[in-house]
Design a protein around this motif. Structure first.
Motif, PDB file in Angstrom:
ATOM      1  N   ILE A 124       0.846  -1.198   0.000  1.00 31.19           N
ATOM      2  CA  ILE A 124       0.000   0.000   0.000  1.00 31.19           C
ATOM      3  C   ILE A 124       0.883   1.251   0.000  1.00 31.19           C
ATOM      4  N   ILE A 125       1.905   1.241   0.832  1.00 34.79           N
ATOM      5  CA  ILE A 125       2.805   2.396   0.924  1.00 34.79           C
ATOM      6  C   ILE A 125       3.543   2.620  -0.387  1.00 34.79           C
ATOM      7  N   VAL A 126       4.114   1.557  -0.952  1.00 35.77           N
ATOM      8  CA  VAL A 126       4.872   1.674  -2.205  1.00 35.77           C
ATOM      9  C   VAL A 126       3.969   2.188  -3.334  1.00 35.77           C
ATOM     10  N   ASP A 127       2.751   1.635  -3.431  1.00 33.61           N
ATOM     11  CA  ASP A 127       1.855   2.006  -4.530  1.00 33.61           C
ATOM     12  C   ASP A 127       1.224   3.385  -4.376  1.00 33.61           C
ATOM     13  N   LEU A 128       0.976   3.817  -3.125  1.00 34.88           N
ATOM     14  CA  LEU A 128       0.204   5.047  -2.935  1.00 34.88           C
ATOM     15  C   LEU A 128       0.989   6.239  -2.386  1.00 34.88           C
ATOM     16  N   GLN A 129       2.181   5.999  -1.850  1.00 31.71           N
ATOM     17  CA  GLN A 129       2.950   7.110  -1.284  1.00 31.71           C
ATOM     18  C   GLN A 129       3.259   8.118  -2.398  1.00 31.71           C
ATOM     19  N   GLY A 130       2.998   9.371  -2.134  1.00 33.00           N
ATOM     20  CA  GLY A 130       3.203  10.413  -3.132  1.00 33.00           C
ATOM     21  C   GLY A 130       1.968  10.689  -3.966  1.00 33.00           C
ATOM     22  N   LYS A 131       0.998   9.770  -3.955  1.00 32.40           N
ATOM     23  CA  LYS A 131      -0.236   9.964  -4.722  1.00 32.40           C
ATOM     24  C   LYS A 131      -1.360  10.530  -3.860  1.00 32.40           C
ATOM     25  N   MET A 132      -1.102  10.705  -2.574  1.00 31.14           N
ATOM     26  CA  MET A 132      -2.139  11.145  -1.647  1.00 31.14           C
ATOM     27  C   MET A 132      -2.258  12.666  -1.548  1.00 31.14           C
ATOM     28  N   ASP A 133      -1.351  13.398  -2.190  1.00 24.89           N
ATOM     29  CA  ASP A 133      -1.370  14.859  -2.089  1.00 24.89           C
ATOM     30  C   ASP A 133      -2.648  15.461  -2.661  1.00 24.89           C
ATOM     31  N   SER A 134      -3.244  14.804  -3.656  1.00 24.94           N
ATOM     32  CA  SER A 134      -4.445  15.349  -4.291  1.00 24.94           C
ATOM     33  C   SER A 134      -5.704  15.112  -3.458  1.00 24.94           C
ATOM     34  N   VAL A 135      -5.625  14.237  -2.456  1.00 24.28           N
ATOM     35  CA  VAL A 135      -6.783  13.959  -1.605  1.00 24.28           C
ATOM     36  C   VAL A 135      -6.803  14.969  -0.464  1.00 24.28           C
TER      37      VAL A 135
END
Length: 194
Positions: A124-135
């Protein structure tokens, strides 16, 4: 696509609610922690939803905020994370807590959720880290979720039913400077007055 439902809370279970909208009742799967924040049966509710078709059966997932829905959808892109696990993550950590755990790479916090192992947490961390800024998660939500969650746990351990806990949460007077102990004291006073 059904993007949301706004209607009367007709019934609630452990991980689902029924919402009546214009004479039609929808059954919606929701994170268990959010059920108790919806208020009493018969009250108005608004849920942000995602419709998924599985084995030719439509399943509607609902959330109390757009941020929670966005996080749920993001988790569905991770290999090995299905809808049930996505709901469990949001129920266990709340939207703000989940976003923070992913951003900080806190696999221990993620694997503390029932059903999430160390490998899944790391994925979960590898796939989503850095992609959460838009939420965009409300900064106050983390504290509110934590206080409500602690209060729910305390009242449940004292033997109060889900209906009683839901009724208490709907009637609490809230203030940012109140602690969980203050809320518990107020909850017990409310219950004693019924």
């Amino acid at each position: 696509m059904i993007a949301g439902v706004n209607g009367v809370l007709a019934a609630a279970g452990d991980d689902w609610v029924q919402v009546t909208v214009g004479g039609v009742t929808f059954q919606v799967l929701v994170p268990p922690s959010e059920i108790l924040t919806l208020g009493p049966v018969g009250g108005q509710v608004q849920l942000y939803t995602h419709l998924r078709i599985r084995d030719e059966h439509p399943i509607l997932y609902g959330f109390t905020s757009q941020a929670a829905l966005d996080l749920f959808l993001a988790t569905q892109g991770v290999s090995g994370v299905g809808p049930r696990l996505g709901l469990a993550l949001l129920s266990g950590l709340g939207a703000a807590g989940l976003q923070q755990a992913i951003a900080l790479g806190d696999s221990a916090k993620l694997s503390g959720v029932s059903g999430v192992g160390r490998r899944t947490a790391d994925r979960i961390i590898v796939d989503l880290q850095g992609k959460m800024d838009s939420v965009e998660v409300d900064a106050g939500e983390a504290g509110a979720h934590s206080a409500d969650s602690d209060l729910i746990d305390a009242l449940s351990s004292m033997g109060y039913t889900t209906t009683e806990v839901r009724r208490v949460l709907a009637n609490l007077e809230r203030s940012p400077d109140m602690t969980v102990e203050d809320y518990l004291r107020q909850a017990l006073q409310l219950i004693g007055g019924w």
